[in-house]
Motif scaffolding. Structure first.
Motif, PDB file in Angstrom:
ATOM      1  N   HIS A  96     -43.126 -22.237  46.591  1.00 20.57           N
ATOM      2  CA  HIS A  96     -41.616 -22.403  47.119  1.00 20.57           C
ATOM      3  C   HIS A  96     -40.641 -22.389  45.917  1.00 20.57           C
ATOM      4  O   HIS A  96     -39.604 -21.367  45.634  1.00 20.57           O
ATOM      5  CB  HIS A  96     -41.309 -23.527  48.071  1.00 20.57           C
ATOM      6  CG  HIS A  96     -39.942 -23.275  48.696  1.00 20.57           C
ATOM      7  ND1 HIS A  96     -39.706 -23.030  49.731  1.00 20.57           N
ATOM      8  CD2 HIS A  96     -38.634 -23.673  48.004  1.00 20.57           C
ATOM      9  CE1 HIS A  96     -38.434 -23.162  50.231  1.00 20.57           C
ATOM     10  NE2 HIS A  96     -37.575 -23.598  48.927  1.00 20.57           N
ATOM     11  N   HIS A 100     -38.202 -19.074  44.167  1.00 20.13           N
ATOM     12  CA  HIS A 100     -36.815 -18.841  43.836  1.00 20.13           C
ATOM     13  C   HIS A 100     -36.511 -18.538  42.488  1.00 20.13           C
ATOM     14  O   HIS A 100     -35.139 -18.201  42.394  1.00 20.13           O
ATOM     15  CB  HIS A 100     -36.099 -20.617  44.059  1.00 20.13           C
ATOM     16  CG  HIS A 100     -35.985 -20.920  45.489  1.00 20.13           C
ATOM     17  ND1 HIS A 100     -35.067 -20.215  46.227  1.00 20.13           N
ATOM     18  CD2 HIS A 100     -36.232 -22.188  45.863  1.00 20.13           C
ATOM     19  CE1 HIS A 100     -35.147 -21.013  47.384  1.00 20.13           C
ATOM     20  NE2 HIS A 100     -35.626 -21.899  47.150  1.00 20.13           N
ATOM     21  N   GLU A 119     -33.758 -19.127  51.023  1.00 22.40           N
ATOM     22  CA  GLU A 119     -34.758 -20.036  51.435  1.00 22.40           C
ATOM     23  C   GLU A 119     -35.766 -19.380  52.561  1.00 22.40           C
ATOM     24  O   GLU A 119     -36.769 -19.685  52.683  1.00 22.40           O
ATOM     25  CB  GLU A 119     -34.050 -21.358  52.414  1.00 22.40           C
ATOM     26  CG  GLU A 119     -32.876 -22.155  51.425  1.00 22.40           C
ATOM     27  CD  GLU A 119     -33.815 -22.632  50.330  1.00 22.40           C
ATOM     28  OE1 GLU A 119     -35.190 -22.725  50.386  1.00 22.40           O
ATOM     29  OE2 GLU A 119     -33.040 -23.237  49.481  1.00 22.40           O
ATOM     30  N   ALA A 122     -38.156 -17.661  50.240  1.00 17.62           N
ATOM     31  CA  ALA A 122     -39.007 -18.727  49.280  1.00 17.62           C
ATOM     32  C   ALA A 122     -39.978 -19.271  50.346  1.00 17.62           C
ATOM     33  O   ALA A 122     -41.136 -19.510  50.239  1.00 17.62           O
ATOM     34  CB  ALA A 122     -37.995 -19.721  48.840  1.00 17.62           C
ATOM     35  N   TYR A 172     -34.950 -21.876  56.972  1.00 18.76           N
ATOM     36  CA  TYR A 172     -36.369 -21.624  56.344  1.00 18.76           C
ATOM     37  C   TYR A 172     -37.273 -20.776  57.159  1.00 18.76           C
ATOM     38  O   TYR A 172     -37.763 -19.569  56.877  1.00 18.76           O
ATOM     39  CB  TYR A 172     -36.954 -22.926  55.811  1.00 18.76           C
ATOM     40  CG  TYR A 172     -35.999 -23.615  54.747  1.00 18.76           C
ATOM     41  CD1 TYR A 172     -34.953 -24.166  55.248  1.00 18.76           C
ATOM     42  CD2 TYR A 172     -36.781 -24.047  53.790  1.00 18.76           C
ATOM     43  CE1 TYR A 172     -34.275 -24.954  54.277  1.00 18.76           C
ATOM     44  CE2 TYR A 172     -35.829 -24.565  52.496  1.00 18.76           C
ATOM     45  CZ  TYR A 172     -34.804 -25.089  52.972  1.00 18.76           C
ATOM     46  OH  TYR A 172     -34.119 -26.014  51.916  1.00 18.76           O
ATOM     47  N   PRO A 263     -37.266 -28.451  51.216  1.00 23.93           N
ATOM     48  CA  PRO A 263     -37.246 -28.313  49.779  1.00 23.93           C
ATOM     49  C   PRO A 263     -35.991 -27.449  49.386  1.00 23.93           C
ATOM     50  O   PRO A 263     -35.746 -26.686  50.397  1.00 23.93           O
ATOM     51  CB  PRO A 263     -38.490 -27.563  49.474  1.00 23.93           C
ATOM     52  CG  PRO A 263     -38.741 -26.958  50.698  1.00 23.93           C
ATOM     53  CD  PRO A 263     -38.257 -27.783  51.798  1.00 23.93           C
ATOM     54  N   ARG A 264     -35.331 -27.558  48.349  1.00 19.74           N
ATOM     55  CA  ARG A 264     -34.307 -26.589  48.009  1.00 19.74           C
ATOM     56  C   ARG A 264     -34.505 -25.506  47.212  1.00 19.74           C
ATOM     57  O   ARG A 264     -35.879 -25.745  46.599  1.00 19.74           O
ATOM     58  CB  ARG A 264     -33.127 -27.588  47.264  1.00 19.74           C
ATOM     59  CG  ARG A 264     -32.572 -28.524  48.027  1.00 19.74           C
ATOM     60  CD  ARG A 264     -31.772 -28.002  49.219  1.00 19.74           C
ATOM     61  NE  ARG A 264     -31.578 -29.020  50.036  1.00 19.74           N
ATOM     62  CZ  ARG A 264     -30.428 -29.765  50.062  1.00 19.74           C
ATOM     63  NH1 ARG A 264     -29.553 -29.903  49.147  1.00 19.74           N
ATOM     64  NH2 ARG A 264     -30.274 -30.716  51.184  1.00 19.74           N
TER      65      ARG A 264
HETATM   66 ZN   LIG Z   1     -35.648 -23.718  48.731  1.00 20.25          ZN
END
Ligand SMILES: [Zn+2]
Length: 264
Positions: A96, A100, A119, A122, A172, A263-264
């Motif tokens: 992921h 990004h 997102e 990813a 997401y 998760p970012r």
């Molecule tokens: Zn992310």
């Protein structure tokens, strides 16, 4: 886009084209080697799917501290000691954060309402890595997550989730499902052409949802606009398009992992 990590780190180069460095406290060496050995292979899979890696190098930092969530900066992925357990438990997040570097750190968003372009893509990259590395196919992942989303409130607008929900897990997963719906409709050839053209055309620039819809229409024809409208601009969860899924999926053998925060 910029992060500074200060600590007593080992710096280990594990690939050269593009350069990939692992940066970690010596005490975590065995776990790092176990969990991050596949980063160069992930890089190769994503370069094939999305086009050339868009930065001069990639650095994966594992901190001595535990962190709440993994995070990326431009050219860098950051993981806490707790994310690298030596058993590959968070492999999907390694994929992921690497993804990004294309979606978010090369092609950015003009406004946060377009966050699904970071997102959702990813998240779809996680599914692609699973598919290409011998795990569940992207379609299997899509079916499982579609079933789960269908049981959740359908009050989120993917193209404009609002500040409270911009990192909601539904952004997401519905974002990734939107891409799987496109892949099923277009077929692999045009679908991956679309992803690579998205990256090459907008590299180093900021974009919005309308730019993606326009490019999809340019590559796939005007009927794709109706499909995308339902996924992006309406709250009801559309069905995945039928058929078109070669190598029909076997049932999932492992439960899907859940994380308290995305998760970012
Ligand atoms: Zn992310």
């Amino acid at each position: 886009l910029v992060a500074l990590q200060i600590g007593r780190y080992v710096v280990e180069r594990v690939a050269t084209a593009p350069p990939v460095d692992l940066v970690y406290p010596r005490a975590l060496e065995a776990r790092v080697h176990a969990d991050l050995a596949d980063v160069p292979r992930m890089m190769a899979v994503f370069e094939e799917a999305f086009g050339p890696y868009p930065h001069p190098a990639y650095t994966v930092v594992v901190t001595a501290d535990d962190l709440e969530i993994p995070l990326e900066a431009q050219g860098m992925g950051v993981f806490g000691a707790n994310h690298i357990d030596g058993a590959g438990s968070l492999e999907r997040l390694v994929a992921h954060e690497l993804a990004h570097q294309w979606f978010g750190n090369s092609v950015g968003v003009t406004l946060w309402r377009h966050i699904w372009l970071n997102e959702g893509f990813a998240c779809y990259a996680e599914w692609l890595w699973s598919e290409r590395s011998g795990g569940a196919s992207a379609h299997q992942k899509a079916l499982a997550h579609h079933a789960r989303l269908a049981s959740l409130p359908q009050d989120l607008l993917l193209a404009d989730p609002g500040p409270d929900d911009m990192f909601d897990d539904r952004v997401y997963k519905r974002g990734a499902l939107t891409l799987q719906a496109l892949r099923l409709t277009l077929g692999d050839g045009p679908f991956f052409t679309l992803l690579r053209e998205w990256m090459s055309r907008h590299r180093g620039r900021s974009v919005g949802t309308d730019d993606f819809v326009a490019l999809a229409e340019e590559i796939a024809g005007p009927e794709v606009r109706t499909l995308l409208h339902a996924w992006l601009f309406e709250t009801t969860l559309p069905e995945l398009p039928a058929g078109g899924a070669p190598g029909e999926p076997a049932p999932l053998t492992a439960p899907l992992s859940t994380t308290p925060r995305s998760p970012r």
